[in-house]
Design an enzyme around this catalytic site. Sequence first.
Site, mmCIF file in Angstrom:
data_model
loop_
_atom_site.group_PDB
_atom_site.id
_atom_site.type_symbol
_atom_site.label_atom_id
_atom_site.label_comp_id
_atom_site.label_asym_id
_atom_site.label_seq_id
_atom_site.Cartn_x
_atom_site.Cartn_y
_atom_site.Cartn_z
ATOM 1 N N ASP A 76 0.875 -1.177 0.000
ATOM 2 C CA ASP A 76 0.000 0.000 0.000
ATOM 3 C C ASP A 76 0.911 1.226 0.000
ATOM 4 O OD1 ASP A 76 -1.510 2.209 0.795
ATOM 5 O OD2 ASP A 76 -2.749 1.060 2.194
ATOM 6 N N VAL A 77 0.822 2.050 -1.057
ATOM 7 C CA VAL A 77 1.768 3.170 -1.172
ATOM 8 C C VAL A 77 1.573 4.233 -0.081
ATOM 9 C CG1 VAL A 77 2.122 2.915 -3.669
ATOM 10 C CG2 VAL A 77 0.318 4.467 -2.812
ATOM 11 N N TYR A 176 -9.805 14.984 -4.902
ATOM 12 C CA TYR A 176 -8.955 14.518 -6.008
ATOM 13 C C TYR A 176 -8.212 15.693 -6.648
ATOM 14 C CZ TYR A 176 -7.714 12.135 -10.403
ATOM 15 O OH TYR A 176 -7.027 11.604 -11.482
#
Length: 278
Positions: A76-77, A176
């Site tokens: 998981d980054v 976003y």
Amino acid sequence: MNPEQIAANKDAFGIAGQVAVVTGASSGLGRASAISLGGGGAKVVVNHLPASAVAAAEVCREIEGLGGEAVAYAADVSDEDQVAAMFADSVARFGTLHILVNNTGIQDGAKFQDMTLAQWQKVIDVNLTGMFLCSRAAIREFLRRGPQPEVSRATGKIICMSSVHQVIPWAFEANYAASKGGVHMLMQSLAQEFATHKIRVNAVAPGAIRTRINRSVWETEEAMRNLLDLVPYARIGEPADIGHAVLWLASDLSDYMNATTMFVDGGMSAYPAFRGAG
Ligand code: NAD
């Protein structure tokens, strides 16, 4: 160029034998980037989430089918320890690192008044903090290893997957758009800070590309018609359009490019609503 043509012409790109980590590489633009780099002869670490192990293994098989080398790595980054382990294991396996493609990104939009802190935080964690963690790990390795002019004119190359929404505001997707605006300044600040070390940091800003993240804008005829109103070049982008840009930014063909965002968007960022309205 299809992947076979890239593989047949790999000498033109000069990345053969270089080591690349591509995040979120089991699907979409990460997959296309990994396959372009793998076709070009890079050794590719195909990062993925645990749930995407089968798809990641398939990407590795495609790269191997092109004569390249690839390994899948679940991490998981947005998790500091998992990112540290991924880079340490990649360097242990391949000796060093030359290319990082910070591709991972998610959307989780809402009317702003209804957006939860969890929604805000998740998108910022994956899209922006993930790039911080992976870039830091890559830069530490580039600095440790130092220049290898016989391999590449640059000591290291980082390519961040941004979006046209680093400049085009996006109602109902404020988290976003804010993350991608952040990616732009992260990319440029790193480029500025590490240019004297010959570490190049650039971004690709895709417009509308046919992947699962934006299925709703292309899967019906009506949605596609509405989408194409926003794209002067009058076609949706394909993942390979982005893979080609990444391949070029990773190669010495782009050696004098630094701190730049390449918009690969068919002209979407050129205010198409103003066509003919002047
Ligand atoms: P996608 O959903 O196919 O790819 C995202 C990948 O990231 C998936 O493989 C997913 O499993 C992985 N991922 C998600 N969370 C992760 C995490 N925490 N750690 C590791 N991996 C994780 O969508 P895509 O279109 O290929 O998107 C790739 C990038 O391109 C994103 O950064 C996106 O913002 C950007 N982008 C896409 C478009 C487009 O039109 N498709 C346009 C502009 C920007």
